[in-house]
Design a protein around this motif. Structure first.
Motif, PDB file in Angstrom:
ATOM      1  N   LYS A 223       1.944  35.393  15.378  1.00  0.00           N
ATOM      2  CA  LYS A 223       1.970  34.149  16.277  1.00  0.00           C
ATOM      3  C   LYS A 223       1.296  33.081  15.403  1.00  0.00           C
ATOM      4  O   LYS A 223       1.556  31.764  15.409  1.00  0.00           O
ATOM      5  CB  LYS A 223       1.438  34.229  17.329  1.00  0.00           C
ATOM      6  CG  LYS A 223       2.415  34.893  18.299  1.00  0.00           C
ATOM      7  CD  LYS A 223       1.731  35.307  19.885  1.00  0.00           C
ATOM      8  CE  LYS A 223       2.548  35.797  20.827  1.00  0.00           C
ATOM      9  NZ  LYS A 223       2.319  36.133  21.979  1.00  0.00           N
ATOM     10  N   ALA A 224       0.033  33.379  14.697  1.00  0.00           N
ATOM     11  CA  ALA A 224      -0.865  32.428  14.060  1.00  0.00           C
ATOM     12  C   ALA A 224      -0.119  32.073  12.507  1.00  0.00           C
ATOM     13  O   ALA A 224      -0.585  31.204  12.047  1.00  0.00           O
ATOM     14  CB  ALA A 224      -2.058  33.093  13.420  1.00  0.00           C
ATOM     15  N   LEU A 225       0.952  32.610  12.168  1.00  0.00           N
ATOM     16  CA  LEU A 225       1.728  32.339  10.806  1.00  0.00           C
ATOM     17  C   LEU A 225       2.742  30.981  11.130  1.00  0.00           C
ATOM     18  O   LEU A 225       3.515  31.220  11.864  1.00  0.00           O
ATOM     19  CB  LEU A 225       2.453  33.470  10.361  1.00  0.00           C
ATOM     20  CG  LEU A 225       3.263  33.295   8.745  1.00  0.00           C
ATOM     21  CD1 LEU A 225       2.028  33.073   7.867  1.00  0.00           C
ATOM     22  CD2 LEU A 225       3.739  34.533   8.597  1.00  0.00           C
ATOM     23  N   THR A 226       2.475  30.111  10.370  1.00  0.00           N
ATOM     24  CA  THR A 226       3.392  29.061  10.279  1.00  0.00           C
ATOM     25  C   THR A 226       4.343  28.745   8.887  1.00  0.00           C
ATOM     26  O   THR A 226       3.772  29.076   7.928  1.00  0.00           O
ATOM     27  CB  THR A 226       2.969  27.681  10.636  1.00  0.00           C
ATOM     28  OG1 THR A 226       1.837  27.387   9.754  1.00  0.00           O
ATOM     29  CG2 THR A 226       2.218  27.702  11.974  1.00  0.00           C
ATOM     30  N   ILE A 227       5.403  28.604   8.959  1.00  0.00           N
ATOM     31  CA  ILE A 227       6.304  28.238   7.778  1.00  0.00           C
ATOM     32  C   ILE A 227       6.872  26.932   7.624  1.00  0.00           C
ATOM     33  O   ILE A 227       7.230  26.408   8.612  1.00  0.00           O
ATOM     34  CB  ILE A 227       7.181  29.485   7.569  1.00  0.00           C
ATOM     35  CG1 ILE A 227       8.234  29.381   8.779  1.00  0.00           C
ATOM     36  CG2 ILE A 227       6.561  30.819   7.487  1.00  0.00           C
ATOM     37  CD1 ILE A 227       9.270  30.302   8.686  1.00  0.00           C
ATOM     38  N   THR A 228       7.184  26.449   6.434  1.00  0.00           N
ATOM     39  CA  THR A 228       7.772  25.209   6.142  1.00  0.00           C
ATOM     40  C   THR A 228       9.039  25.557   4.899  1.00  0.00           C
ATOM     41  O   THR A 228       8.814  26.624   4.444  1.00  0.00           O
ATOM     42  CB  THR A 228       6.947  24.580   5.738  1.00  0.00           C
ATOM     43  OG1 THR A 228       6.302  24.632   4.445  1.00  0.00           O
ATOM     44  CG2 THR A 228       5.908  23.651   6.850  1.00  0.00           C
ATOM     45  N   PRO A 229       9.897  24.768   4.814  1.00  0.00           N
ATOM     46  CA  PRO A 229      11.180  24.996   3.894  1.00  0.00           C
ATOM     47  C   PRO A 229      10.441  24.857   2.524  1.00  0.00           C
ATOM     48  O   PRO A 229      10.987  25.443   1.649  1.00  0.00           O
ATOM     49  CB  PRO A 229      12.011  23.880   4.174  1.00  0.00           C
ATOM     50  CG  PRO A 229      11.781  23.774   5.696  1.00  0.00           C
ATOM     51  CD  PRO A 229      10.167  23.810   5.914  1.00  0.00           C
ATOM     52  N   GLN A 230       9.402  23.988   2.367  1.00  0.00           N
ATOM     53  CA  GLN A 230       8.736  23.750   1.151  1.00  0.00           C
ATOM     54  C   GLN A 230       8.147  24.968   0.559  1.00  0.00           C
ATOM     55  O   GLN A 230       7.802  24.724  -0.530  1.00  0.00           O
ATOM     56  CB  GLN A 230       7.777  22.655   1.099  1.00  0.00           C
ATOM     57  CG  GLN A 230       8.679  21.283   1.458  1.00  0.00           C
ATOM     58  CD  GLN A 230       8.845  21.139   3.169  1.00  0.00           C
ATOM     59  OE1 GLN A 230       8.342  21.561   3.610  1.00  0.00           O
ATOM     60  NE2 GLN A 230       9.823  20.347   3.359  1.00  0.00           N
ATOM     61  N   LYS A 231       7.731  25.838   1.264  1.00  0.00           N
ATOM     62  CA  LYS A 231       6.855  26.963   0.877  1.00  0.00           C
ATOM     63  C   LYS A 231       7.601  28.243   1.329  1.00  0.00           C
ATOM     64  O   LYS A 231       7.656  28.600   2.213  1.00  0.00           O
ATOM     65  CB  LYS A 231       5.431  26.795   1.387  1.00  0.00           C
ATOM     66  CG  LYS A 231       4.492  25.551   0.747  1.00  0.00           C
ATOM     67  CD  LYS A 231       2.981  25.783   1.367  1.00  0.00           C
ATOM     68  CE  LYS A 231       2.005  24.871   0.916  1.00  0.00           C
ATOM     69  NZ  LYS A 231       0.657  24.959   1.188  1.00  0.00           N
ATOM     70  N   PRO A 232       7.866  28.937   0.358  1.00  0.00           N
ATOM     71  CA  PRO A 232       8.633  30.286   0.506  1.00  0.00           C
ATOM     72  C   PRO A 232       7.390  31.308   0.778  1.00  0.00           C
ATOM     73  O   PRO A 232       6.167  31.442   0.594  1.00  0.00           O
ATOM     74  CB  PRO A 232       9.024  30.842  -0.960  1.00  0.00           C
ATOM     75  CG  PRO A 232       8.087  29.961  -1.851  1.00  0.00           C
ATOM     76  CD  PRO A 232       7.708  29.044  -1.244  1.00  0.00           C
ATOM     77  N   LEU A 233       7.763  32.395   2.035  1.00  0.00           N
ATOM     78  CA  LEU A 233       7.057  33.275   2.331  1.00  0.00           C
ATOM     79  C   LEU A 233       6.427  34.490   1.241  1.00  0.00           C
ATOM     80  O   LEU A 233       7.595  34.833   0.296  1.00  0.00           O
ATOM     81  CB  LEU A 233       7.652  34.074   3.385  1.00  0.00           C
ATOM     82  CG  LEU A 233       7.518  33.520   4.939  1.00  0.00           C
ATOM     83  CD1 LEU A 233       8.585  34.323   5.785  1.00  0.00           C
ATOM     84  CD2 LEU A 233       6.198  33.704   5.536  1.00  0.00           C
ATOM     85  N   ILE A 234       5.277  34.673   1.193  1.00  0.00           N
ATOM     86  CA  ILE A 234       4.842  35.551   0.185  1.00  0.00           C
ATOM     87  C   ILE A 234       3.823  36.451   0.824  1.00  0.00           C
ATOM     88  O   ILE A 234       3.198  36.289   1.683  1.00  0.00           O
ATOM     89  CB  ILE A 234       4.166  34.959  -1.031  1.00  0.00           C
ATOM     90  CG1 ILE A 234       4.974  33.831  -1.776  1.00  0.00           C
ATOM     91  CG2 ILE A 234       3.453  35.953  -2.092  1.00  0.00           C
ATOM     92  CD1 ILE A 234       3.919  33.085  -2.589  1.00  0.00           C
ATOM     93  N   VAL A 235       4.172  38.012   0.387  1.00  0.00           N
ATOM     94  CA  VAL A 235       3.324  39.032   0.815  1.00  0.00           C
ATOM     95  C   VAL A 235       2.605  39.467  -0.174  1.00  0.00           C
ATOM     96  O   VAL A 235       3.549  39.712  -1.347  1.00  0.00           O
ATOM     97  CB  VAL A 235       4.039  39.961   1.559  1.00  0.00           C
ATOM     98  CG1 VAL A 235       3.392  41.259   1.837  1.00  0.00           C
ATOM     99  CG2 VAL A 235       4.799  39.325   2.944  1.00  0.00           C
ATOM    100  N   SER A 236       1.328  40.104  -0.105  1.00  0.00           N
ATOM    101  CA  SER A 236       0.645  40.645  -1.167  1.00  0.00           C
ATOM    102  C   SER A 236      -0.403  41.298  -0.634  1.00  0.00           C
ATOM    103  O   SER A 236      -0.744  40.953   0.540  1.00  0.00           O
ATOM    104  CB  SER A 236       0.122  39.554  -2.370  1.00  0.00           C
ATOM    105  OG  SER A 236      -0.886  38.615  -1.531  1.00  0.00           O
ATOM    106  N   GLU A 237      -1.272  41.970  -1.540  1.00  0.00           N
ATOM    107  CA  GLU A 237      -2.673  42.586  -1.287  1.00  0.00           C
ATOM    108  C   GLU A 237      -3.565  41.417  -1.293  1.00  0.00           C
ATOM    109  O   GLU A 237      -3.407  40.761  -2.251  1.00  0.00           O
ATOM    110  CB  GLU A 237      -2.587  43.945  -1.993  1.00  0.00           C
ATOM    111  CG  GLU A 237      -1.653  45.061  -1.533  1.00  0.00           C
ATOM    112  CD  GLU A 237      -2.023  46.372  -2.323  1.00  0.00           C
ATOM    113  OE1 GLU A 237      -3.004  47.016  -1.631  1.00  0.00           O
ATOM    114  OE2 GLU A 237      -1.661  46.728  -3.292  1.00  0.00           O
ATOM    115  N   PRO A 238      -4.912  41.641  -0.870  1.00  0.00           N
ATOM    116  CA  PRO A 238      -5.831  40.581  -1.334  1.00  0.00           C
ATOM    117  C   PRO A 238      -6.500  40.611  -2.675  1.00  0.00           C
ATOM    118  O   PRO A 238      -6.432  41.828  -3.146  1.00  0.00           O
ATOM    119  CB  PRO A 238      -6.932  41.136  -0.071  1.00  0.00           C
ATOM    120  CG  PRO A 238      -6.342  41.977   0.940  1.00  0.00           C
ATOM    121  CD  PRO A 238      -5.161  42.533  -0.007  1.00  0.00           C
TER     122      PRO A 238
END
Length: 238
Positions: A223-238
């Motif tokens: 729920k705390a995650l927001t997205i916009t069309p200008q920024k692609p979603l990225i998943v990674s390790e810290p």
């Protein structure tokens, strides 16, 4: 060879479920490809009040299309492969890797201990129901000095009619050993940055990413995650 689909680390019975009738200790173990550590004695426990016959076997383990697939293998020596256990008795089953001693990537297997349909008493013979128990453990043959290497891609937000909004991504393990997602913190970058603690992965059907395999992960949308069309979603390790 025929493919057998197996549910990991569950006691499976034909007519009912019981986690205490048959136990395998340890339920997960890593062998070395050579030397004294290529052998281990597993403890099989009969927690029931009946004498039972059991057999032990090992199958390969591959993760394909988000499903585990298994085939028979001849790369191990198992002794004894069959045995009889009295009520509340425990015995050892010795497993030795007899395959390639020079493997460069961890090999994953399942160690299966299952009850055979043998009647030892008159009561068992006249009973109208026979409950057969089966326990499946994790077995690895692991060379030294290898690490997992996780890569994340195909990150997207999906709206599921039953589950609601989901965070979906693929995890590829390019390293040499398996890795458990519930041991990792994962960073999700959208319009903002969010760190998912290991607890996020605790309810997945599997958290285990085998060496050289790809796992598709579906999580409830944070729920705390927001997205916009200008920024692609990225998943990674810290």
């Amino acid at each position: 060879m025929p493919i057998i689909k197996i549910v990991a680390l569950m006691s499976i019975v034909l007519l009912s479920y019981s986690s205490l009738a048959l136990q395998l200790n340890p339920s997960s173990y890593q062998l070395a490809p050579k030397g004294s550590l290529a052998t281990h004695v597993f403890e099989v426990v009969n927690d029931s009040n009946e004498i039972i016959a059991i057999k032990a076997s090992i199958v390969t383990r591959e993760w394909i299309g988000n499903k585990e697939h298994n085939n028979t293998t001849t790369q191990f020596e198992i002794f004894p492969a069959q045995l009889i256990l009295k009520p509340q008795e425990k015995k050892g089953v010795r497993v030795r890797w007899a395959g390639d001693k020079t493997i460069q990537v961890e090999q994953a297997f399942r160690l299966i201990v299952e009850q055979l349909p043998v009647n030892f008493t008159q009561e068992q013979q006249v009973s109208g129901m026979k409950v057969l128990h089966k326990v499946v453990g994790a077995l690895y043959v692991t060379p030294n000095n290898l690490k997992p290497q996780l890569a994340f891609d195909k990150v997207q937000k999906i709206i599921d009619a039953q589950k609601g909004p989901l965070l979906v991504f693929d995890v590829t393990n390019n390293g040499g050993v398996h890795s458990l997602l519930n041991k990792h913190h994962i960073v999700v970058q959208g319009h903002n940055r969010l760190v998912l603690a290991p607890e996020w992965f605790g309810k997945l059907p599997t958290q285990n990413v085998l060496a050289g395999s790809v796992l598709t992960v579906e999580l409830p949308w944070p729920k705390a995650l927001t997205i916009t069309p200008q920024k692609p979603l990225i998943v990674s390790e810290p």
